[in-house]
Design an enzyme around this catalytic site. Sequence first.
Site, PDB file in Angstrom:
ATOM      1  N   GLU A   1       0.795  -1.226   0.000  1.00 21.66           N
ATOM      2  CA  GLU A   1       0.000   0.000   0.000  1.00 21.66           C
ATOM      3  C   GLU A   1       0.829   1.279   0.000  1.00 21.66           C
ATOM      4  O   GLU A   1       0.531   2.207   0.748  1.00 21.66           O
ATOM      5  CB  GLU A   1      -0.922  -0.032   1.220  1.00 21.66           C
ATOM      6  CG  GLU A   1      -0.219   0.045   2.608  1.00 21.66           C
ATOM      7  CD  GLU A   1       0.201  -1.287   3.194  1.00 21.66           C
ATOM      8  OE1 GLU A   1       0.426  -2.239   2.422  1.00 21.66           O
ATOM      9  OE2 GLU A   1       0.317  -1.370   4.429  1.00 21.66           O
TER      10      GLU A   1
ATOM     11  N   HIS B   1      -8.154  -4.114  -0.939  1.00 22.75           N
ATOM     12  CA  HIS B   1      -7.353  -4.184   0.285  1.00 22.75           C
ATOM     13  C   HIS B   1      -6.309  -3.063   0.326  1.00 22.75           C
ATOM     14  O   HIS B   1      -6.246  -2.290   1.292  1.00 22.75           O
ATOM     15  CB  HIS B   1      -6.682  -5.562   0.376  1.00 22.75           C
ATOM     16  CG  HIS B   1      -5.811  -5.733   1.573  1.00 22.75           C
ATOM     17  ND1 HIS B   1      -6.257  -6.299   2.749  1.00 22.75           N
ATOM     18  CD2 HIS B   1      -4.520  -5.390   1.809  1.00 22.75           C
ATOM     19  CE1 HIS B   1      -5.288  -6.302   3.643  1.00 22.75           C
ATOM     20  NE2 HIS B   1      -4.210  -5.750   3.087  1.00 22.75           N
ATOM     21  N   GLU B   2      -5.509  -2.975  -0.715  1.00 26.99           N
ATOM     22  CA  GLU B   2      -4.428  -1.969  -0.696  1.00 26.99           C
ATOM     23  C   GLU B   2      -4.997  -0.553  -0.678  1.00 26.99           C
ATOM     24  O   GLU B   2      -4.474   0.332   0.001  1.00 26.99           O
ATOM     25  CB  GLU B   2      -3.475  -2.164  -1.880  1.00 26.99           C
ATOM     26  CG  GLU B   2      -2.850  -3.559  -2.006  1.00 26.99           C
ATOM     27  CD  GLU B   2      -2.254  -4.116  -0.716  1.00 26.99           C
ATOM     28  OE1 GLU B   2      -1.860  -3.328   0.163  1.00 26.99           O
ATOM     29  OE2 GLU B   2      -2.196  -5.356  -0.581  1.00 26.99           O
TER      30      GLU B   2
ATOM     31  N   GLU C   1      -3.644  -4.350   9.532  1.00 27.09           N
ATOM     32  CA  GLU C   1      -4.160  -5.371   8.603  1.00 27.09           C
ATOM     33  C   GLU C   1      -5.573  -5.850   8.930  1.00 27.09           C
ATOM     34  O   GLU C   1      -6.367  -6.081   8.020  1.00 27.09           O
ATOM     35  CB  GLU C   1      -3.183  -6.545   8.510  1.00 27.09           C
ATOM     36  CG  GLU C   1      -1.805  -6.160   7.962  1.00 27.09           C
ATOM     37  CD  GLU C   1      -1.827  -5.593   6.538  1.00 27.09           C
ATOM     38  OE1 GLU C   1      -2.836  -5.763   5.830  1.00 27.09           O
ATOM     39  OE2 GLU C   1      -0.834  -4.955   6.145  1.00 27.09           O
TER      40      GLU C   1
ATOM     41  N   ASP D   1       8.343  -9.737  10.303  1.00 20.60           N
ATOM     42  CA  ASP D   1       7.697 -10.583   9.297  1.00 20.60           C
ATOM     43  C   ASP D   1       6.978 -11.775   9.931  1.00 20.60           C
ATOM     44  O   ASP D   1       6.003 -12.282   9.380  1.00 20.60           O
ATOM     45  CB  ASP D   1       8.779 -11.158   8.370  1.00 20.60           C
ATOM     46  CG  ASP D   1       8.705 -10.564   6.990  1.00 20.60           C
ATOM     47  OD1 ASP D   1       8.239  -9.413   6.895  1.00 20.60           O
ATOM     48  OD2 ASP D   1       9.120 -11.242   6.040  1.00 20.60           O
TER      49      ASP D   1
ATOM     50  N   TYR E   1      -4.615 -10.467  10.109  1.00 20.65           N
ATOM     51  CA  TYR E   1      -5.562 -10.185   9.028  1.00 20.65           C
ATOM     52  C   TYR E   1      -6.967 -10.680   9.364  1.00 20.65           C
ATOM     53  O   TYR E   1      -7.932  -9.913   9.372  1.00 20.65           O
ATOM     54  CB  TYR E   1      -5.106 -10.854   7.725  1.00 20.65           C
ATOM     55  CG  TYR E   1      -3.873 -10.235   7.105  1.00 20.65           C
ATOM     56  CD1 TYR E   1      -2.596 -10.532   7.588  1.00 20.65           C
ATOM     57  CD2 TYR E   1      -3.969  -9.366   6.034  1.00 20.65           C
ATOM     58  CE1 TYR E   1      -1.470  -9.977   7.013  1.00 20.65           C
ATOM     59  CE2 TYR E   1      -2.843  -8.805   5.443  1.00 20.65           C
ATOM     60  CZ  TYR E   1      -1.598  -9.114   5.942  1.00 20.65           C
ATOM     61  OH  TYR E   1      -0.486  -8.555   5.373  1.00 20.65           O
TER      62      TYR E   1
HETATM   63  N1  BES Z   1       1.091  -4.327   3.865  1.00 21.03           N
HETATM   64  C1  BES Z   1       0.876  -5.631   3.386  1.00 21.03           C
HETATM   65  C2  BES Z   1       2.119  -6.309   2.906  1.00 21.03           C
HETATM   66  C3  BES Z   1       3.197  -6.481   3.962  1.00 21.03           C
HETATM   67  C4  BES Z   1       2.899  -6.746   5.280  1.00 21.03           C
HETATM   68  C5  BES Z   1       4.513  -6.380   3.590  1.00 21.03           C
HETATM   69  C6  BES Z   1       3.917  -6.894   6.217  1.00 21.03           C
HETATM   70  C7  BES Z   1       5.535  -6.534   4.512  1.00 21.03           C
HETATM   71  C8  BES Z   1       5.244  -6.784   5.843  1.00 21.03           C
HETATM   72  C9  BES Z   1      -0.173  -5.638   2.259  1.00 21.03           C
HETATM   73  O1  BES Z   1      -1.193  -4.721   2.438  1.00 21.03           O
HETATM   74  C10 BES Z   1      -0.829  -6.984   2.253  1.00 21.03           C
HETATM   75  O2  BES Z   1      -1.443  -7.315   3.227  1.00 21.03           O
HETATM   76  N2  BES Z   1      -0.666  -7.734   1.177  1.00 21.03           N
HETATM   77  C11 BES Z   1      -1.225  -9.048   1.033  1.00 21.03           C
HETATM   78  C12 BES Z   1      -2.466  -9.039   0.184  1.00 21.03           C
HETATM   79  C13 BES Z   1      -3.729  -8.781   0.886  1.00 21.03           C
HETATM   80  C14 BES Z   1      -4.906  -8.855  -0.086  1.00 21.03           C
HETATM   81  C15 BES Z   1      -4.001  -9.667   2.061  1.00 21.03           C
HETATM   82  C16 BES Z   1      -0.223  -9.905   0.304  1.00 21.03           C
HETATM   83  O3  BES Z   1       0.692  -9.363  -0.303  1.00 21.03           O
HETATM   84  O4  BES Z   1      -0.362 -11.124   0.319  1.00 21.03           O
HETATM   85 ZN    ZN Z   2      -2.502  -5.197   4.015  1.00 14.72          ZN
END
Ligand code: BES
Ligand code: ZN
Length: 630
Positions: free
Chosen positions: A296, A320-321, A343, A400, A408
């Site tokens: 995002e 989502h983003e 999230e 991470d 989520y």
């Molecule tokens: N912000 C996250 C990606 C992220 C989280 C990167 C933690 C690094 C550390 C992004 O918004 C996200 O949640 N992406 C998901 C997709 C979403 C539809 C659940 C993904 O990339 O799988």
């Molecule tokens: Zn996210």
Amino acid sequence: MKIRLVTTTLIVCTLALAACRPSAEENPASDSSESPTMATHDVHSFAEPDQVRVEHLELDLTVDFESQTLHGMASLTLDHEGAEQLVLDTRDLDIQGVTLGDSEEATDFELGAEVAHLGQPLTIAIRPDTEVVHVRYATRSADAVQWLTPAQTAGGERPFLFTQSQAILARTWVPCQDTPAVRMTYSATIRVPMGLMALMSAENPTEVDPSGVYTFEMPQRIPSYLLALAVGDLEYRAFDERSGVYAEPSVVEAAAWEFADTPAMMTANEQLYGPYRWGKYDLLVLPPSFPFGGMENPRLTFATPTIIAGDRSLVALIAHELAHSWSGNLVTNATWNDFWLNEGFTVYLERRVMEEVYGEAYATLLAELGRQDLHATVDRIGADSADTHLYLDLDGRNPDDGMTDIAYEKGYFFLRSLEEAVGRERWDPFLREYFETHAFESTDTASFVQYLTENLLDTLPESVEVGDVEAWIYGSGLPENFPQIHSESLETVEAQLAAWQEGQAASELATDSWNSHEWLHFLRHLPPGLTSEQMADLDAAFGFTQSGNSEILAEWLTQAIGADYEPAYPAVEEFLTEIGRRKFLMPLYRALVETEEGKRRAEEIYAKARPGYHPVSSGSVDALLGWSAE
Ligand code: BES
Ligand code: ZN
């Protein structure tokens, strides 16, 4: 004055925490990072934002594809009251010199000892009147950055670069206070090879600048994990005057068609949660090595090309983003232990927007799939594990590790349970007000609980017990008042699956109207231990091995490995060498390493594929296969 304000917030948070967190006895997994006095301390940063705060960042960087480095200068504008040192986060940076103020007078600096995951603190001597610090530096092997050769792009002719700063990788390409508790504005001058376009999480060009020098402005205050840069052979297609998509020329038409509902999603989001506060909202479709589904970055969501399915079936990711423009980017988790505030809220907003744009049945289907993922995650990590708490304890770990379905989906269902308890007529205005009140601020779990209690629950004493809220946030597993959902379309899928298991030929199943989520549900519920013959029957009827839908293909190939279905292996190899999205890679490699023969195959494929992965993905696969980091 500012410093005193911060202290007051700390005390308030501390009191709120002490009031609502279970004691250490009730919660044996907790340790020091859950102690109340640490409420707003970020264990993933060396910075001391209560002494000095970076208010503005000015970057002047050259993008050098030959040496695969970014080099130049970061100038940081500070807010402090007579501090003597500034501590920045860095990792794998060559610090060439540090100067102070307009006169650029040299000053002392020291890089401290390397700490796992965190890198090295850069401590800079400043004076009571120092307003600006200039750091001249170059990146080394920045884990945030992926340098792609022309062969790794769709066009095959020009190189490409992109960054991924979340969670704590901004420090690998910019020396900064790399904590989501600190927000800053930024401006940048980025020098790139002729003919390439540079884009950032900022005001962006829509045309190539022949000079190769681009300037950027981000006038809203953002946390460091939202710093982002991409450089490549890119074109822009507008959806309307405030949103559009960037992609490589050969991809841009398909991308513009796939994501054409973006303006409708923006409108739905605004009607529910207030105005979009960032000016433009554009998408950037990256090459397939992008390690995430989406990121995002403000004004410019980075997205994987694997959601271009040709039927708009995977666009919930865009919802989502986009929703992060409220939850996350506008109101930001203060530490990575509060990650669910980013999230969980975003999944909640995403599903509300999906309901507005595509109807209730579709949103319910997505929620039910999320519920299944959540149950699988709880089973995998154990219902007693502290990692099933919404409020996490990531001290000493890579943030991470907190990126599980707990933040989520448990986060989503918690918010949904509140919605159900108080009704949308109260819940929606409450949320809207929450975003308004905390706009451009970072906040933590205890502050949210306090705000929720004061502004919603106390006004409705019959609705929700504070104890229930605490169970969701500080308790393990899934609470008893877990929302019920019921998706009719998934029941239809289950009926067809049962018919197949009872002997009906795959080609005779009633699957014509299924969307890709229904197919995913079908695949995920295939019984364990299928024979190669049964897999072949399914494959002949539905052509899974040739599927152009990445979600379906990844799920099918994972099952195919489990069933040792030989005809799928070439597709497994192709998928693993072309796509770097970690969510797809990990189940495939995990399925492979289940057997000796599979392990051999995994090693062989990974040896070829690894150079094409972003460090975020290769780091995870390295750990799985026991490859030592370079
Ligand atoms: N912000 C996250 C990606 C992220 C989280 C990167 C933690 C690094 C550390 C992004 O918004 C996200 O949640 N992406 C998901 C997709 C979403 C539809 C659940 C993904 O990339 O799988
Ligand atoms: Zn996210």
